[in-house]
Write an enzyme that holds these catalytic residues in place. Sequence first.
Site, PDB file in Angstrom:
ATOM      1  N   HIS A   1      40.977  99.262  42.551  1.00 44.01           N
ATOM      2  CA  HIS A   1      40.616  98.653  41.274  1.00 44.01           C
ATOM      3  C   HIS A   1      39.281  99.228  40.794  1.00 44.01           C
ATOM      4  O   HIS A   1      38.297  99.251  41.518  1.00 44.01           O
ATOM      5  CB  HIS A   1      40.506  97.139  41.430  1.00 44.01           C
ATOM      6  CG  HIS A   1      40.439  96.417  40.128  1.00 44.01           C
ATOM      7  ND1 HIS A   1      41.556  96.105  39.384  1.00 44.01           N
ATOM      8  CD2 HIS A   1      39.382  95.945  39.416  1.00 44.01           C
ATOM      9  CE1 HIS A   1      41.200  95.462  38.286  1.00 44.01           C
ATOM     10  NE2 HIS A   1      39.882  95.369  38.283  1.00 44.01           N
TER      11      HIS A   1
ATOM     12  N   ASP B   1      45.142  98.323  44.737  1.00 46.74           N
ATOM     13  CA  ASP B   1      44.563  97.224  43.953  1.00 46.74           C
ATOM     14  C   ASP B   1      45.259  95.921  44.343  1.00 46.74           C
ATOM     15  O   ASP B   1      46.488  95.837  44.294  1.00 46.74           O
ATOM     16  CB  ASP B   1      44.773  97.504  42.466  1.00 46.74           C
ATOM     17  CG  ASP B   1      44.051  96.515  41.559  1.00 46.74           C
ATOM     18  OD1 ASP B   1      43.611  95.460  42.053  1.00 46.74           O
ATOM     19  OD2 ASP B   1      43.935  96.798  40.358  1.00 46.74           O
TER      20      ASP B   1
ATOM     21  N   SER C   1      40.685  96.309  33.177  1.00 43.01           N
ATOM     22  CA  SER C   1      40.617  95.084  33.974  1.00 43.01           C
ATOM     23  C   SER C   1      40.658  93.851  33.059  1.00 43.01           C
ATOM     24  O   SER C   1      41.630  93.638  32.344  1.00 43.01           O
ATOM     25  CB  SER C   1      39.367  95.112  34.859  1.00 43.01           C
ATOM     26  OG  SER C   1      39.383  94.064  35.788  1.00 43.01           O
TER      27      SER C   1
END
Length: 398
Positions: A365, A335, A229
């Site tokens: 995610h 996501d 991320s």
Amino acid sequence: MIQCCDRTLEPPHLQLLSSFLFIVPLLSLFVYCAFLFIVTLLSLFVYCAFSHSQPTMAQEAQEIDPCKVLGIRIDQHGKVTRSNRIPTVPPSCNATGPETPEDGVLSKDVTIDPPTGLTARIFLPQQQQGAESIQRLPVVLSFHGGGFVMYRPSSILFHGSCHRAAKACNAIFISVDYRLAPEDRLPAAYEDAVAAFRWLRSQALGTGVLDPWLESRADFSRVFLSGESSGANIAYNLSLRVFDETGALQVPPLRIAGVVLIQPFFGGIERTTSEVRLAHDKIVPLPVSDLLWRLALPEGADRDHPFCNPLKGGRPSPEVLQRFPATVVAVEGLDPLLDRQLEFVKMLQEAGVHVEQRIDPTGSHGVELLDMAKAEALCCDISTFMASSSVTASTSSL
């Protein structure tokens, strides 16, 4: 003399017919109007009921409290207080105690830049049973997620993630405890990544205070830059500095074998299709993503800043990207960041980077932090990528 006028009187049945012909149109008009009125009322009722049960994206977005989702509080001065709902865990080893492995992996915290107090957590898989000689392992310089605002290498989610990856990939993972925003806005995290890279290079050179784990077990010809991320965003921006044509950041004797980017966190002012479609995602709904960027970016910057949107004005030169090693980008079909990640992959491919794209259509995610089956599958793919990239790196150099 009175005269009477003759009148022709209509028969009674004709009078009745005449009256009926006069009333029927009026009655039909009344019924028609009543029908239209009822239909209108029903339509209005259905519309109101549907609108109440199905609010617009903007209405729903306004109902999302990003601070509540993230578990933070922001006071009137902009100070962030973070909750401890995601606990931290200690390493398996401390400075004075014995080296006790945890499920086949040792871990410890080290200071890598004393002047700033920058630290990292190192994960070292145990020597395989029956091995005749000490195995030297690839090294992964890793950066955790959290939107630049939250978490540390000791957070149980990311401690567990590095622990699993170190074991599955049989590699040394170094998870950097970079500075968080908004106390230290970008590029502070990038600067800490550069400091960690320089420390790793000093370990390879044998200068400074050497870490015994790295000195005895690390293969510095197989180094990977990795992140999840926002950590993937950091790994990418560190890569830009590593492969910058000016050579400002010295690399040898390190050899970068590959880059691993897991669901890289990017943004932009203009909404993408996946952001709109998944605007109310439970992990990174739009209000949460927007708040994280507002806290992380330099003061006055918008979401088209190069730190956030690498596809806009700050797009890196092809000359820099062409120097990138093999790169794997893991994305998830559910996501909200999917479209931006796919555009990012396209940018790398167009520059000539060898990119392996891994997509899980049913993943969200951060799914690898919570779903152990998907985490195992991801670790398996990364292990395969590292093995193939190590072979390629052994035949070439920077």
